[in-house]
Design a protein around this motif. Structure first.
Motif, mmCIF file in Angstrom:
data_model
loop_
_atom_site.group_PDB
_atom_site.id
_atom_site.type_symbol
_atom_site.label_atom_id
_atom_site.label_comp_id
_atom_site.label_asym_id
_atom_site.label_seq_id
_atom_site.Cartn_x
_atom_site.Cartn_y
_atom_site.Cartn_z
ATOM 1 N N GLN A 1 53.777 67.479 -56.011
ATOM 2 C CA GLN A 1 54.961 67.115 -56.878
ATOM 3 C C GLN A 1 54.461 66.353 -58.176
ATOM 4 N N VAL A 2 53.302 65.644 -57.812
ATOM 5 C CA VAL A 2 52.642 65.158 -59.244
ATOM 6 C C VAL A 2 52.239 66.181 -60.067
ATOM 7 N N ARG A 3 51.511 66.986 -59.572
ATOM 8 C CA ARG A 3 51.340 68.162 -60.528
ATOM 9 C C ARG A 3 52.235 68.976 -61.326
ATOM 10 N N ARG A 4 53.498 69.162 -60.528
ATOM 11 C CA ARG A 4 54.606 69.785 -61.214
ATOM 12 C C ARG A 4 55.194 69.079 -62.200
ATOM 13 N N GLU A 5 55.331 67.612 -61.927
ATOM 14 C CA GLU A 5 55.933 66.557 -62.906
ATOM 15 C C GLU A 5 54.701 66.631 -64.126
ATOM 16 N N LEU A 6 53.569 67.050 -64.001
ATOM 17 C CA LEU A 6 52.797 66.936 -65.013
ATOM 18 C C LEU A 6 52.835 68.331 -65.982
ATOM 19 N N ARG A 7 52.957 69.302 -65.215
ATOM 20 C CA ARG A 7 53.240 70.784 -65.771
ATOM 21 C C ARG A 7 54.396 70.629 -66.622
ATOM 22 N N ARG A 8 55.450 70.190 -66.095
ATOM 23 C CA ARG A 8 56.666 70.077 -66.689
ATOM 24 C C ARG A 8 56.635 69.095 -68.197
ATOM 25 N N ALA A 9 56.009 68.144 -67.903
ATOM 26 C CA ALA A 9 55.895 67.275 -69.154
ATOM 27 C C ALA A 9 54.972 67.898 -70.120
ATOM 28 N N ALA A 10 53.902 68.490 -69.923
ATOM 29 C CA ALA A 10 52.841 69.473 -70.864
ATOM 30 C C ALA A 10 53.994 70.308 -71.373
ATOM 31 N N GLY A 11 54.690 71.228 -70.539
ATOM 32 C CA GLY A 11 55.646 72.285 -71.098
ATOM 33 C C GLY A 11 56.503 71.618 -72.315
ATOM 34 N N ALA A 12 57.279 70.453 -72.019
ATOM 35 C CA ALA A 12 57.960 69.937 -72.763
ATOM 36 C C ALA A 12 57.199 69.550 -74.215
ATOM 37 N N ARG A 13 56.243 69.128 -74.162
ATOM 38 C CA ARG A 13 55.441 68.873 -75.402
ATOM 39 C C ARG A 13 54.750 69.990 -76.063
ATOM 40 N N SER A 14 54.949 71.376 -75.447
ATOM 41 C CA SER A 14 54.323 72.501 -76.150
ATOM 42 C C SER A 14 54.742 72.714 -77.393
ATOM 43 N N PRO A 15 54.189 73.128 -78.690
ATOM 44 C CA PRO A 15 54.776 73.379 -79.811
ATOM 45 C C PRO A 15 55.451 74.804 -79.637
ATOM 46 N N SER B 1 44.808 64.739 -46.531
ATOM 47 C CA SER B 1 45.944 65.703 -46.300
ATOM 48 C C SER B 1 47.190 65.590 -46.251
ATOM 49 N N ALA B 2 47.423 64.156 -45.731
ATOM 50 C CA ALA B 2 48.757 63.618 -45.543
ATOM 51 C C ALA B 2 49.365 63.631 -46.947
ATOM 52 N N LEU B 3 48.731 63.536 -47.924
ATOM 53 C CA LEU B 3 49.091 63.025 -49.196
ATOM 54 C C LEU B 3 49.230 64.307 -50.162
ATOM 55 N N ALA B 4 49.411 65.869 -49.511
ATOM 56 C CA ALA B 4 49.310 66.976 -50.294
ATOM 57 C C ALA B 4 50.611 67.198 -50.930
ATOM 58 N N GLY B 5 51.636 66.823 -50.223
ATOM 59 C CA GLY B 5 52.983 66.854 -50.675
ATOM 60 C C GLY B 5 53.226 65.974 -51.965
ATOM 61 N N GLU B 6 52.865 64.964 -52.025
ATOM 62 C CA GLU B 6 52.896 63.926 -52.946
ATOM 63 C C GLU B 6 52.093 64.624 -54.004
ATOM 64 N N ALA B 7 50.894 64.684 -53.891
ATOM 65 C CA ALA B 7 50.051 65.434 -54.982
ATOM 66 C C ALA B 7 50.836 66.662 -55.552
#
Length: 228
Positions: free
Chosen positions: A40-54, A32-38
């Protein structure tokens, strides 16, 4: 407590060594100590996926197209929307009239035709009052002109084409102008409901132009002067 990392600071439990550039890696006992980092990683992945969206790539062209369509529709509505005052701010058209320079000019040597399609030289009938009745037969004003014309002055009615219209009374020379030469000389088209007249003296000079033949009092003196 964290377990020693893979840089020789503790046992690796058989795990492969990690790249040295990662530095000191500490694995917490509680995930659970890694919840914050996880997160943040999910936000970065969503942002990257949105940028690639047609759909994002198409958003700007679609917006431009929508604005252009709305602008066109607004222009069409402005043109076609009925207005009670449409045309009220425009000046009323004035009746067309022949150029003033026509008075004093010589009548062209035109050949018209009679009811038998025989050619009739117009200048051979001078002095004359020539009434163009291709826009209106106007029998009342034509009859009044014929009754007022002095002796020696020919009253002529002229129609367009080859069909000669019968005159309203006897004593009028009825002709047709197949070539339209008289209208061309006059410089204006026929107007429905209007008869136009030319007064031409014996020398073939136009002395008066009546764009709209009206009551005899408006041209009585000019008509009488043709007999002089």
């Amino acid at each position: 407590m964290g377990k020693p990392d893979a840089e020789g600071h503790g046992p690796s439990d058989g795990l492969p060594d990690l790249p040295p550039e990662w530095g000191r890696v500490v694995i917490p006992d509680d995930a659970s100590a890694l919840a914050g980092e996880a997160a943040q990683v999910r936000r970065e992945l969503r942002r990257a996926a949105g940028a690639r969206s047609p759909y994002r790539a198409l958003a700007l062209p679609m917006l431009v197209l929508l604005v252009a369509l709305l602008t066109t529709l607004a222009g069409l509505l402005a043109v076609t929307w009925p207005r009670a005052t449409r045309g009220a701010d425009r000046p009323a058209p004035t009746p067309s009239s022949p150029p003033v320079a026509l008075t004093g000019r010589a009548l062209p040597a035109l050949d018209l035709v009679d009811s038998g399609q025989a050619p009739v030289p117009l200048r051979g009938l001078l002095p004359a009052m020539i009434i163009l009745v291709d826009g209106c037969p106007c029998p009342a004003v034509v009859t009044e002109a014929a009754a007022t014309a002095p002796a020696g002055v020919t009253v002529i009615t002229v129609t367009g084409g080859r069909t000669v219209a019968p005159p309203p009374v006897h004593g009028i020379q009825a002709l047709a102008d197949p070539a339209g030469g008289l209208r061309s000389f006059l410089g204006q088209p026929a107007h429905p409901g209007t008869a136009t007249a030319l007064l031409v003296d014996r020398a073939g000079v136009v002395t008066r132009v009546l764009p709209e033949l009206g009551p005899i009092d408006a041209y009585r003196d000019d008509l009488s002067a043709l007999a002089a």
